[in-house]
Design a protein around this motif. Sequence first.
Motif, PDB file in Angstrom:
ATOM      1  N   ALA A  73      -3.283 -13.691  -6.330  1.00  0.00           N
ATOM      2  CA  ALA A  73      -4.280 -13.512  -5.348  1.00  0.00           C
ATOM      3  C   ALA A  73      -4.724 -12.112  -5.529  1.00  0.00           C
ATOM      4  CB  ALA A  73      -3.895 -13.795  -4.062  1.00  0.00           C
ATOM      5  N   ILE A  74      -3.971 -11.145  -5.788  1.00  0.00           N
ATOM      6  CA  ILE A  74      -4.337  -9.899  -6.092  1.00  0.00           C
ATOM      7  C   ILE A  74      -5.246  -9.670  -7.322  1.00  0.00           C
ATOM      8  CG2 ILE A  74      -3.501  -7.614  -6.211  1.00  0.00           C
ATOM      9  CD1 ILE A  74      -1.561  -7.899  -4.194  1.00  0.00           C
ATOM     10  N   LYS A  75      -4.652 -10.195  -8.210  1.00  0.00           N
ATOM     11  CA  LYS A  75      -5.077 -10.014  -9.785  1.00  0.00           C
ATOM     12  C   LYS A  75      -6.491 -10.688  -9.877  1.00  0.00           C
ATOM     13  CE  LYS A  75      -3.588  -7.618 -11.802  1.00  0.00           C
ATOM     14  NZ  LYS A  75      -3.649  -6.027 -11.815  1.00  0.00           N
ATOM     15  N   ILE A  76      -6.561 -11.798  -9.040  1.00  0.00           N
ATOM     16  CA  ILE A  76      -7.935 -12.613  -9.240  1.00  0.00           C
ATOM     17  C   ILE A  76      -8.982 -11.475  -8.524  1.00  0.00           C
ATOM     18  CG2 ILE A  76      -7.574 -13.999  -7.158  1.00  0.00           C
ATOM     19  CD1 ILE A  76      -8.962 -15.062 -10.668  1.00  0.00           C
ATOM     20  N   LEU A 119       0.806  -1.113  -0.143  1.00  0.00           N
ATOM     21  CA  LEU A 119      -0.097  -0.089  -0.054  1.00  0.00           C
ATOM     22  C   LEU A 119       0.717   1.203   0.074  1.00  0.00           C
ATOM     23  CD1 LEU A 119      -2.740  -1.248   2.475  1.00  0.00           C
ATOM     24  CD2 LEU A 119      -2.852  -0.848  -0.127  1.00  0.00           C
ATOM     25  N   ARG A 120       1.991   1.321   0.750  1.00  0.00           N
ATOM     26  CA  ARG A 120       2.860   2.327   0.828  1.00  0.00           C
ATOM     27  C   ARG A 120       3.532   2.506  -0.687  1.00  0.00           C
ATOM     28  NH1 ARG A 120       5.256   0.889   4.842  1.00  0.00           N
ATOM     29  NH2 ARG A 120       7.204  -0.352   4.094  1.00  0.00           N
ATOM     30  N   GLU A 121       3.982   1.423  -1.390  1.00  0.00           N
ATOM     31  CA  GLU A 121       4.660   1.583  -2.529  1.00  0.00           C
ATOM     32  C   GLU A 121       3.764   2.032  -3.727  1.00  0.00           C
ATOM     33  OE1 GLU A 121       7.155   0.998  -5.950  1.00  0.00           O
ATOM     34  OE2 GLU A 121       7.707   0.824  -3.611  1.00  0.00           O
ATOM     35  N   PHE A 122       2.452   1.687  -3.626  1.00  0.00           N
ATOM     36  CA  PHE A 122       1.391   2.027  -4.829  1.00  0.00           C
ATOM     37  C   PHE A 122       0.370   3.131  -4.365  1.00  0.00           C
ATOM     38  CE2 PHE A 122       2.802  -2.170  -5.797  1.00  0.00           C
ATOM     39  CZ  PHE A 122       2.750  -1.997  -7.302  1.00  0.00           C
ATOM     40  N   ILE A 125      -5.146   1.132  -2.146  1.00  0.00           N
ATOM     41  CA  ILE A 125      -5.593  -0.120  -2.229  1.00  0.00           C
ATOM     42  C   ILE A 125      -6.122  -0.046  -4.085  1.00  0.00           C
ATOM     43  CG2 ILE A 125      -8.148   0.287  -1.670  1.00  0.00           C
ATOM     44  CD1 ILE A 125      -7.851  -2.634  -0.421  1.00  0.00           C
ATOM     45  N   GLY A 126      -6.644   1.020  -4.341  1.00  0.00           N
ATOM     46  CA  GLY A 126      -7.094   1.025  -5.569  1.00  0.00           C
ATOM     47  C   GLY A 126      -5.810   1.132  -6.613  1.00  0.00           C
ATOM     48  N   ARG A 127      -4.784   1.865  -6.513  1.00  0.00           N
ATOM     49  CA  ARG A 127      -3.505   1.756  -7.339  1.00  0.00           C
ATOM     50  C   ARG A 127      -2.643   0.356  -7.167  1.00  0.00           C
ATOM     51  NH1 ARG A 127      -2.429   6.439  -9.517  1.00  0.00           N
ATOM     52  NH2 ARG A 127      -3.154   8.363  -8.441  1.00  0.00           N
ATOM     53  N   LEU A 128      -3.028  -0.326  -6.233  1.00  0.00           N
ATOM     54  CA  LEU A 128      -2.501  -1.615  -5.851  1.00  0.00           C
ATOM     55  C   LEU A 128      -3.387  -2.667  -7.025  1.00  0.00           C
ATOM     56  CD1 LEU A 128      -0.858  -4.136  -4.919  1.00  0.00           C
ATOM     57  CD2 LEU A 128      -2.263  -4.085  -2.850  1.00  0.00           C
ATOM     58  N   TYR A 137      -7.095   4.440 -11.672  1.00  0.00           N
ATOM     59  CA  TYR A 137      -5.751   4.346 -11.160  1.00  0.00           C
ATOM     60  C   TYR A 137      -4.532   3.794 -11.977  1.00  0.00           C
ATOM     61  CZ  TYR A 137      -8.576   5.067  -6.938  1.00  0.00           C
ATOM     62  OH  TYR A 137      -9.426   5.484  -5.879  1.00  0.00           O
ATOM     63  N   LEU A 138      -4.925   3.735 -13.149  1.00  0.00           N
ATOM     64  CA  LEU A 138      -3.987   3.409 -14.204  1.00  0.00           C
ATOM     65  C   LEU A 138      -2.774   4.396 -14.062  1.00  0.00           C
ATOM     66  CD1 LEU A 138      -5.734   1.893 -17.161  1.00  0.00           C
ATOM     67  CD2 LEU A 138      -4.704   0.713 -15.443  1.00  0.00           C
ATOM     68  N   THR A 139      -1.549   4.055 -14.498  1.00  0.00           N
ATOM     69  CA  THR A 139      -0.652   5.056 -14.404  1.00  0.00           C
ATOM     70  C   THR A 139      -0.261   5.313 -15.943  1.00  0.00           C
ATOM     71  OG1 THR A 139       0.991   3.095 -14.534  1.00  0.00           O
ATOM     72  CG2 THR A 139       0.679   4.107 -12.298  1.00  0.00           C
ATOM     73  N   VAL A 140      -0.702   4.892 -16.945  1.00  0.00           N
ATOM     74  CA  VAL A 140      -0.902   5.293 -18.311  1.00  0.00           C
ATOM     75  C   VAL A 140      -2.163   5.646 -18.830  1.00  0.00           C
ATOM     76  CG1 VAL A 140       1.482   4.020 -18.732  1.00  0.00           C
ATOM     77  CG2 VAL A 140      -0.698   3.150 -19.061  1.00  0.00           C
ATOM     78  N   GLU A 141      -2.276   6.128 -19.869  1.00  0.00           N
ATOM     79  CA  GLU A 141      -3.363   6.566 -20.517  1.00  0.00           C
ATOM     80  C   GLU A 141      -4.065   5.205 -21.224  1.00  0.00           C
ATOM     81  OE1 GLU A 141      -4.462   9.864 -22.828  1.00  0.00           O
ATOM     82  OE2 GLU A 141      -4.172  11.432 -21.402  1.00  0.00           O
ATOM     83  N   ARG A 142      -4.994   4.880 -21.041  1.00  0.00           N
ATOM     84  CA  ARG A 142      -5.687   3.913 -21.825  1.00  0.00           C
ATOM     85  C   ARG A 142      -6.989   4.272 -22.519  1.00  0.00           C
ATOM     86  NH1 ARG A 142      -6.930  -1.503 -18.725  1.00  0.00           N
ATOM     87  NH2 ARG A 142      -4.363  -1.624 -19.182  1.00  0.00           N
ATOM     88  N   VAL A 143      -7.452   3.876 -23.689  1.00  0.00           N
ATOM     89  CA  VAL A 143      -8.576   4.143 -24.748  1.00  0.00           C
ATOM     90  C   VAL A 143      -9.315   2.773 -24.632  1.00  0.00           C
ATOM     91  CG1 VAL A 143      -9.040   4.920 -26.908  1.00  0.00           C
ATOM     92  CG2 VAL A 143      -7.189   5.987 -25.780  1.00  0.00           C
ATOM     93  N   ARG A 144     -10.435   3.162 -24.707  1.00  0.00           N
ATOM     94  CA  ARG A 144     -11.563   2.248 -24.909  1.00  0.00           C
ATOM     95  C   ARG A 144     -12.728   2.506 -25.614  1.00  0.00           C
ATOM     96  NH1 ARG A 144     -11.263  -0.518 -19.847  1.00  0.00           N
ATOM     97  NH2 ARG A 144     -12.120  -2.182 -20.878  1.00  0.00           N
TER      98      ARG A 144
END
Length: 231
Positions: A88-91, A58-61, A64-67, A126-133
């Motif tokens: 576990a986090i990604k699922i 949590l400190r690094e990111f 919880i959203g950015r993690l 919370y993405l660190t790059v732009e995403r287009v959808r």
Amino acid sequence: MAEKDSKVAHDGAGHRARLRQKLADSGGESLHDHELIEYLLALAIPRRDTKPLAKALLREFGGIGRLMAADWAQIARVPGMGDTSIAAIKIVQATALRMLRNEVAAQPVLASWQALLDYLRADMAYLTVERVRVLHLNSRNMLIRDDHMGDGSVDQAAIYTREVIKRAIDLGSAALILVHNHPSGSPEPSRQDIDVTRQIIDAGKRLGIGVHDHIIIGTQGHVSLRAKGLL
């Protein structure tokens, strides 16, 4: 030494039992963010005290959203995180997004606008790059395809009019909703955001393809270009 190790293991088991009971009693409302991550990691690596690791994540990111939004490689750079704990986090993230996306797909998008915003914020804020959808809708405004068109840099991702319209033709889309995020946090549209949107609207009109909106997502909220009168 064996007696000390046994006491540590016993204390750890007792702590996890207390977290489990809090989860059972409150559904997680009484758990802090680090406790949620701690217990999740404990399921993946049960013989380890996972509280320090949860706090480090949590400190690094920065929360919880950015993690949850971090990719596999980013999480793997945190000491102590291996494939099982990352999975576990990604699922959990994948399950939450699936639930939100299914809610959007179950009814006409324009009638479930808040559900759509909830899904987009969970996926993109919370993405660190732009995403287009691009969300492709049929004539009843039901979602037929949620197209991830690509990721860009920290401040720019390209939206190509020709690619968007070609994809809409291929899918038989009646209407589109354009979406992208601003990693800066502010969802306010740039001049380029407005210009590209109008180009896609003009191109779609010639083919009977409407553009309902362009939504920009950020950690500070969202902006609808239609609501701002910019379309």
